[in-house]
Design an enzyme around this catalytic site. Structure first.
Site, mmCIF file in Angstrom:
data_model
loop_
_atom_site.group_PDB
_atom_site.id
_atom_site.type_symbol
_atom_site.label_atom_id
_atom_site.label_comp_id
_atom_site.label_asym_id
_atom_site.label_seq_id
_atom_site.Cartn_x
_atom_site.Cartn_y
_atom_site.Cartn_z
ATOM 1 N N GLU A 66 -12.042 0.688 8.240
ATOM 2 C CA GLU A 66 -12.065 2.346 8.423
ATOM 3 C C GLU A 66 -13.280 2.378 9.047
ATOM 4 O O GLU A 66 -14.169 3.528 8.377
ATOM 5 C CB GLU A 66 -11.722 3.117 7.223
ATOM 6 C CG GLU A 66 -10.265 2.693 6.798
ATOM 7 C CD GLU A 66 -9.675 3.579 5.516
ATOM 8 O OE1 GLU A 66 -10.414 4.313 4.944
ATOM 9 O OE2 GLU A 66 -8.694 3.494 5.161
ATOM 10 N N GLU B 142 -0.523 -2.122 5.816
ATOM 11 C CA GLU B 142 -0.359 -1.270 4.886
ATOM 12 C C GLU B 142 0.835 -0.424 4.924
ATOM 13 O O GLU B 142 0.965 0.906 4.825
ATOM 14 C CB GLU B 142 -1.596 -0.443 4.523
ATOM 15 C CG GLU B 142 -2.928 -1.214 4.399
ATOM 16 C CD GLU B 142 -4.069 -0.436 4.198
ATOM 17 O OE1 GLU B 142 -3.982 0.786 3.754
ATOM 18 O OE2 GLU B 142 -5.075 -1.193 4.108
HETATM 19 C C1 XIL Z 1 -5.500 2.952 -1.974
HETATM 20 C C2 XIL Z 1 -4.810 2.566 -3.096
HETATM 21 O O1 XIL Z 1 -3.390 2.390 -2.911
HETATM 22 C C3 XIL Z 1 -5.056 3.568 -4.217
HETATM 23 O O2 XIL Z 1 -4.494 2.877 -5.500
HETATM 24 C C4 XIL Z 1 -6.521 3.884 -4.399
HETATM 25 O O3 XIL Z 1 -6.624 5.062 -5.488
HETATM 26 C C5 XIL Z 1 -7.027 4.364 -3.204
HETATM 27 O O4 XIL Z 1 -6.811 3.170 -1.974
HETATM 28 N N1 XIL Z 1 -6.273 2.388 3.125
HETATM 29 C C6 XIL Z 1 -6.787 1.349 2.522
HETATM 30 C C7 XIL Z 1 -6.272 1.197 1.060
HETATM 31 O O5 XIL Z 1 -7.212 0.584 3.003
HETATM 32 O O6 XIL Z 1 -7.284 0.254 0.422
HETATM 33 C C8 XIL Z 1 -5.908 2.365 0.307
HETATM 34 O O7 XIL Z 1 -5.535 1.957 -0.992
HETATM 35 C C9 XIL Z 1 -5.054 3.221 1.081
HETATM 36 C C10 XIL Z 1 -5.519 3.592 2.382
#
Ligand code: XIL
Length: 374
Positions: free
Chosen positions: A154, A261
């Protein structure tokens, strides 16, 4: 049990026994690895549903939180690898690829990286030294075992007119923190596939900025091998034609495309994407509208969700020669982060398995897409 299961009627209870549901990973074996994430609770043995599903159905496993900088190096030089080691061991035990997530990110990264002992901001050299030391230790520990790393997460800004996000890494080091992270990861494991990972980069505005970054890195011979489209999607957005265009444009740079994701939330929200700092408030009056499926998911919505998942996978499969992996951000609906994001305390249904680890219509739709593409 036949190899191809018929699409069961929605209220066809009891569902097939867990062991009778054909593993998704087998349907995808001719195509690409199909992955999921495991939560900290699952890695600590406290969520057996997720661990069972992961072992049976997925061929790539990512730690949801346990390999982020705050989990691995909460204080300088103090590394805590227990849960991360567990992820790698579980993946290896069930023949899945362990995936590293994530080395350099603006979130879930302890403040100590950016300040000295009296709390004042450190300069470029100290911050760069810490970035390199973190990457060398973590990637080095799993060298030869973790084959893919989300190196930088990101880094692109969501704001129009702004290219890179104002992250603490960028403030301390400068724009080349991104290139330096990839170089450090490559030095620590020259065989690992190194990924730039972000949300909403399939959308035209943010995509242009991402292409600019990736072209710049490639021109400078920075070892970046793949781009991760996070895929935190909803029923109404994005338009898959736009995603398909993005896959082709990223692939045209010579990069592998990973869907890292994926989830398709069914609940209403103003927000689209994965910015973890977003926090939408739901008042008591809004609850009925904002959190409508507290007891169960209506069949019609489950079918729409299945159809959308199927279209997504048909698209991925059309481009399987450039897709390196598709991972879901979760295993079953009950452990999805979308139950708390961007609104806390809701009941969402974004994944392929329900809260009792039974396959949903989306599971069979995705499985059918895989079989049709053989
Ligand atoms: C999220 C997790 O799922 C949560 O449990 C945590 O509180 C915050 O992070 N993008 C990403 C992930 O790259 O690491 C994130 O994961 C979701 C968005």
């Amino acid at each position: 049990m036949p190899e191809t299961m018929p699409f069961p009627a929605f209220d066809d209870i009891p569902f097939p026994a867990f062991d009778d549901v054909p593993p998704l990973r087998e349907a995808f074996a001719p195509h690409f690895p199909i992955g999921a994430v495991l939560s900290r609770q699952a890695l600590q043995g406290r969520e057996s549903i997720d661990a069972d599903l992961a072992a049976r159905h997925f061929s790539a496993l990512t730690a949801e939180n346990s390999m982020k900088p705050e989990a691995l190096q909460p204080a300088e030089g103090q590394f805590t690898y227990d849960a991360a080691d567990r992820l790698v061991e579980i993946a290896e035990a069930c023949g899945a690829a362990p995936i590293g997530h994530t080395l350099v990110w603006h979130a879930q990264t302890p403040a100590w990286f950016f300040v000295d002992s009296d709390g004042s901001p450190v300069g470029r050299d100290v911050a760069l030294g810490r970035l390199r030391a973190h990457i060398a230790a973590v990637v080095g520990r799993y060298r030869g075992r973790i084959g893919q790393w989300d190196v930088v997460n990101e880094a692109i800004s969501d704001a129009s007119g702004e290219w890179l996000r104002p992250s603490p890494w960028r403030e301390a080091i400068g724009d080349d923190y991104i290139a330096e992270a990839f170089r450090a990861a490559h030095a620590a494991d020259p065989d690992a596939t190194l990924i730039y990972n972000d949300y909403n980069i399939e959308l035209r505005g943010k995509r242009a900025k991402t292409l600019r970054l990736l072209r710049m890195l490639l021109d400078q011979q920075v070892p970046v091998h793949a781009v991760g489209i996070q895929g935190h999607w909803r029923m109404d957005t994005p338009d898959f034609a736009e995603v398909e265009e993005a896959i082709l444009e990223f692939a045209a740079l010579g990069l592998t495309v990973m869907i890292t994701e994926m989830d398709i939330g069914v609940l209403p929200t103003q927000y689209q994407g994965g910015d973890v700092s977003v926090n939408e408030v739901m008042t008591r009056e809004q609850q009925a509208v904002m959190d409508p499926y507290v007891d169960s998911l209506p069949e019609e919505v489950a079918r729409q969700h299945a159809a959308r998942c199927q279209r997504a996978f048909e698209m991925f499969l059309r481009h399987k020669h450039v897709i390196g992996r598709v991972s879901f951000w979760g295993t079953c609906d009950g452990s999805s982060w979308l139950n708390d994001f961007p609104v806390r305390g809701r009941t969402d249904y974004p994944l392929l398995f329900d809260r009792r680890r039974r396959p949903k219509p989306a599971f069979f739709a995705v499985q059918q897409a895989a079989q049709a593409a053989c």
